[in-house]
Design an enzyme around this catalytic site. Structure first.
Site, mmCIF file in Angstrom:
data_model
loop_
_atom_site.group_PDB
_atom_site.id
_atom_site.type_symbol
_atom_site.label_atom_id
_atom_site.label_comp_id
_atom_site.label_asym_id
_atom_site.label_seq_id
_atom_site.Cartn_x
_atom_site.Cartn_y
_atom_site.Cartn_z
ATOM 1 N N GLY A 9 35.199 28.676 17.320
ATOM 2 C CA GLY A 9 35.147 29.360 16.030
ATOM 3 C C GLY A 9 33.805 29.196 15.368
ATOM 4 O O GLY A 9 33.714 29.054 14.138
ATOM 5 N N TYR A 145 50.066 25.973 7.570
ATOM 6 C CA TYR A 145 48.691 25.487 7.731
ATOM 7 C C TYR A 145 48.623 23.969 7.583
ATOM 8 O O TYR A 145 47.986 23.278 8.384
ATOM 9 C CB TYR A 145 47.805 26.172 6.688
ATOM 10 C CG TYR A 145 46.340 25.851 6.780
ATOM 11 C CD1 TYR A 145 45.554 26.387 7.792
ATOM 12 C CD2 TYR A 145 45.724 25.032 5.834
ATOM 13 C CE1 TYR A 145 44.194 26.106 7.857
ATOM 14 C CE2 TYR A 145 44.372 24.754 5.886
ATOM 15 C CZ TYR A 145 43.609 25.291 6.911
ATOM 16 O OH TYR A 145 42.263 25.011 6.983
ATOM 17 N N ALA A 147 50.997 21.784 8.064
ATOM 18 C CA ALA A 147 51.631 21.143 9.224
ATOM 19 C C ALA A 147 50.686 21.106 10.414
ATOM 20 O O ALA A 147 50.584 20.092 11.119
ATOM 21 C CB ALA A 147 52.915 21.888 9.583
#
Length: 239
Positions: A9, A145, A147
């Site tokens: 990313g 998110y 978690a």
């Protein structure tokens, strides 16, 4: 010495800043993204951009094979790729939940597993996972998110114990709110509300996250493993 560094990313936001930091330090940097394009900000650096969806094991393997052929085995892995699908619990679908966990947590598992095989053989390596302050504090509308980001902590600490005897460190950086395209869409009212809970009274700059990541990958941090480093301006204090 120049090392083979991979930032997943790495095409925008925090990941882009991390890739820039390593490239400017002279490392051989590769980034993955779904587009596989080199961002304009990295054009002046000799950065290898590889198309890869971390939800696909075959694509992960192919990306690593290409990176290893051009830059050598990955010595520093920064697992940054992730997604959000914010929605309140009663409106959250199973797909909203599983897609975020599958990308942020299981996707990280895929890239770490692929990188660690050669790190273990070489008896050296650095792994840095990008989590979030939300992983420890929680946030309304972000159960999926939070978690996934909390899961990264248990994952990293298990691997820190597993990989430690081979001199491989595994750490977590937990950013707070960072000034990126993702947060730029928030209303002025919401931004002001967020900043009111930050001790330093401002958003982080992506470069401030990147410098912490680069430190954890340095020789100076050789005795730090299993750590969760908050870079959140004091937002998550006490958690």
């Amino acid at each position: 010495m120049s090392r083979s560094v991979l930032v997943t990313g790495g095409n925008r936001g925090i990941g882009l800043a991390i890739a820039q930091a390593f490239a400017e330090a002279g490392d051989k940097v590769a980034i993955t993204s779904r587009s596989g394009e080199v961002p304009e900000a990295l054009a002046k650096h000799d950065v290898l951009a590889v198309r890869c969806d971390i939800n696909d094991t075959a694509q992960v393997d192919a990306a690593f094979t290409e990176i290893e052929a051009k830059n050598g085995p990955v010595e520093v892995l920064v697992a940054n790729a992730g997604i959000t699908k914010d929605v309140l619990m009663l409106r959250m679908t199973e797909e909203d939940f599983t897609s975020v966990v599958d990308t942020n947590l299981t996707g990280t598992f895929r890239v770490v597993k692929r990188a660690s095989a050669k790190m273990l053989r070489a008896r050296k390596g650095r792994v840095v996972l990008i989590s979030s302050v939300v992983g420890t504090t929680g946030s309304p509308g972000q159960a999926n998110y939070a978690a996934s980001k909390a899961g990264l902590i248990g994952f990293a600490r298990s691997l820190a114990r597993e990989f430690g005897p081979r001199s491989i460190t595994v750490n977590v950086v937990a950013p707070g709110f960072v000034d990126t395209d993702m947060t730029a869409v928030l209303s002025d009212e919401r931004r002001a509300e967020i900043v009111s809970g930050v001790a330093l009274g401002r958003y982080a700059q992506p470069a401030e996250i990147a410098s912490t990541v680069r430190f954890l990958a340095s020789d100076e941090a050789a005795y730090i493993t299993g750590a969760v480093i908050p870079v959140d301006g004091g937002l998550g204090m006490g958690h």
